[in-house]
Design an enzyme around this catalytic site. Structure first.
Site: not given
Length: 337
Positions: A177, A273, A303
């Site tokens: 991320s 996502d 995620h």
């Protein structure tokens, strides 16, 4: 008559179209865990959310406790702002390389402690020395603080591979991320410098486009991931960028004019996502620039899934598959070197 797109443009548009049909149901064990986790929504109280996130760390180790590895050590590296914390995870046997791992958390949460369960898993499964590094968090420390701290740690790793995973073995940069954003940005930054770059990138669902137009990606509009809501993006991205130009490739790697001469990459995306489409677009642009890319997509996970590997068998299986893909990519790179 509608103009016909070139093959590469058509492929990219097709990749960015999420399925019109209903999304597949999430893995049941994962859904059960998500129902218990604090998911930010509305106005984010960053200090409170950090405390909640940190309190979940022991849970992520799983019922059997931390994965056993050879050795763990902590250190602090000098940086422009003082020091950067690192934690070095060494495998039980002879290491086969080095991985610099950057945690996620929207540039405003997360820590070395938070990513330790994943770091231990990758240390064991890759038989690599994993160096997890922290960085100053937004909104108290907006860009370039987190980037500069992570870059300092990356340069230290590259300068010390001989005493880490071995100078003759591959050195990889990775993150999830926001950590994937930092990893991709660092690879770009090192490409233009005189120092050595990494041999490969491991990017779990990276945030690579923080520009305002990225809000139009179909995956953002679908907002289908219960663990990451798009309504929180303006706060998280705004707190990290501050008043800086979001088209700066150090913030939005996808905005870089050139993506050639970068390390081979494993890019992991998830069907639900919100960050899926920008990561797919980044993988496509890397490939078009001549970079070897392995794009891996999972349908039943969300995620942050690697952090839940000790609790969710499907997450553990997917993480193991990613490890295998990275090993295959490194083997191919070694054969062509």
């Amino acid at each position: 008559m509608t103009p016909r797109m070139s093959g590469s443009c058509a492929r990219r548009q097709n990749r960015l179209q999420l399925k019109e049909t209903n999304f597949m149901a999430l893995d049941p064990a994962l859904q059960q865990i998500l129902d218990q986790l604090p998911i930010p929504s509305g106005e984010i109280d960053f200090p409170a959310l950090r405390k909640q996130t940190l309190s979940m760390t022991s849970l992520f180790h799983g019922p059997e406790g931390p994965i056993e590895i050879g050795h763990v050590e902590n250190n602090d590296l000098p940086s422009l702002a003082g020091s950067v914390p690192i934690r070095i995870f060494r495998p039980a046997g002879t290491p086969r390389g080095t991985l610099h791992l950057l945690h996620g958390g929207g540039w405003a949460m997360g820590s070395i402690d938070f990513i330790e369960p994943l770091a231990r898993r990758l240390t064991r499964d890759l038989s690599m020395v994993v160096v997890a590094s922290g960085y100053r968090l937004a909104p108290e420390h907006p860009f370039p603080a987190g980037f500069e701290d992570s870059l300092a740690a990356a340069r230290w790793v590259l300068d010390h591979v001989g005493e880490l995973g071995g100078a003759a073995h591959p050195v990889v940069i990775g993150g999830e991320s926001a950590g994937g954003n930092l990893a991709a940005a660092i690879a770009l930054e090192l490409r233009s410098g005189a120092s050595k770059n990494f041999d490969a990138q491991l990017l779990f669902y990276p945030a690579v486009d923080l520009r305002s137009e990225a809000d139009a990606y179909p995956s953002r509009l679908a907002n289908a991931d219960p663990s990451l809501r798009t309504e929180t993006f303006p706060q998280m991205m705004g707190s990290y960028c501050g008043g800086h130009d979001r088209a700066d490739p150090r913030i939005s790697p996808l905005a870089a004019e050139r993506l050639d001469s970068l390390p081979p990459a494993v890019v992991v995306v998830l069907t639900v996502d919100p960050l899926r489409d920008e990561a797919v677009a980044y993988a496509d642009r890397l490939r078009e620039a001549g970079v070897v890319v392995d794009l891996v997509e999972f349908e039943h996970l969300t995620h942050g899934f690697p952090n839940l590997s000790a609790l969710v068998p499907a997450a553990a299986k997917a993480t193991a598959a990613v490890v295998e893909r990275l090993e295959e990519l490194l083997a191919r790179a070694a054969m062509t070197a």
